[in-house]
Design a protein around this motif. Sequence first.
Motif, mmCIF file in Angstrom:
data_model
loop_
_atom_site.group_PDB
_atom_site.id
_atom_site.type_symbol
_atom_site.label_atom_id
_atom_site.label_comp_id
_atom_site.label_asym_id
_atom_site.label_seq_id
_atom_site.Cartn_x
_atom_site.Cartn_y
_atom_site.Cartn_z
ATOM 1 N N PHE A 16 0.690 -1.416 -0.051
ATOM 2 C CA PHE A 16 -0.029 -0.293 0.317
ATOM 3 C C PHE A 16 0.715 1.148 -0.083
ATOM 4 O O PHE A 16 0.272 2.345 -0.042
ATOM 5 N N ILE A 19 1.955 4.894 4.684
ATOM 6 C CA ILE A 19 0.405 4.567 4.745
ATOM 7 C C ILE A 19 1.254 5.994 6.642
ATOM 8 O O ILE A 19 1.857 5.663 7.499
ATOM 9 N N VAL A 21 -1.309 7.090 9.902
ATOM 10 C CA VAL A 21 -2.590 6.499 10.778
ATOM 11 C C VAL A 21 -2.319 7.452 11.970
ATOM 12 O O VAL A 21 -1.516 7.650 12.204
ATOM 13 N N LEU A 45 -7.140 -1.837 8.113
ATOM 14 C CA LEU A 45 -7.002 -1.026 6.693
ATOM 15 C C LEU A 45 -8.330 -2.225 5.871
ATOM 16 O O LEU A 45 -8.465 -3.279 5.459
ATOM 17 N N GLU A 46 -9.480 -1.437 5.168
ATOM 18 C CA GLU A 46 -10.379 -1.311 5.241
ATOM 19 C C GLU A 46 -10.078 -2.239 3.645
ATOM 20 O O GLU A 46 -9.011 -1.691 3.128
ATOM 21 N N TYR A 47 -10.990 -2.970 3.357
ATOM 22 C CA TYR A 47 -10.705 -3.602 2.001
ATOM 23 C C TYR A 47 -12.129 -3.852 1.357
ATOM 24 O O TYR A 47 -12.805 -3.364 0.933
ATOM 25 N N SER A 52 -10.658 -7.081 5.888
ATOM 26 C CA SER A 52 -9.884 -6.143 5.592
ATOM 27 C C SER A 52 -8.538 -6.963 6.159
ATOM 28 O O SER A 52 -8.160 -8.230 5.795
ATOM 29 N N TRP A 53 -7.430 -5.642 6.132
ATOM 30 C CA TRP A 53 -6.467 -6.550 6.167
ATOM 31 C C TRP A 53 -5.362 -5.776 7.293
ATOM 32 O O TRP A 53 -5.955 -4.953 7.720
ATOM 33 N N GLN A 55 -2.171 -5.150 8.697
ATOM 34 C CA GLN A 55 -0.351 -4.893 7.929
ATOM 35 C C GLN A 55 0.112 -3.968 9.097
ATOM 36 O O GLN A 55 -0.388 -3.846 10.413
#
Length: 101
Positions: A16, A19, A21, A45-47, A52-53, A55
């Motif tokens: 990705f 990131i 957050v 993480l929304e998928y 979701s992921w 990570q």
Amino acid sequence: MSQQGEQKITFHTSRFGRIEVETSKVIDVIGGVIGFPTYSKFVLLEYNAPFSWLQSTENADLAFVVVSGAEFGETFPFPIPYGDRELDLNEKDEVAVVNLV
């Protein structure tokens, strides 16, 4: 939207990219994920719903596709192990049950 003044972390991922957050979104996986005990800090993480992921913030290459345990409803009961010495959970802690896909 984050609250004003909330701390953020920035990390790089192989899937990705970069990131950023809020630190409040970092999940502490006690004991790490099975097979990866040295990594305990993750973000969700929304998928593609319901997936979701999960990570890692510590290893750019470490991410898992997960689904919430709630997706399985009553067919997948999972009592939260309050009182477990290793987990040290109490009823005021935020807890999530996710399943690796």
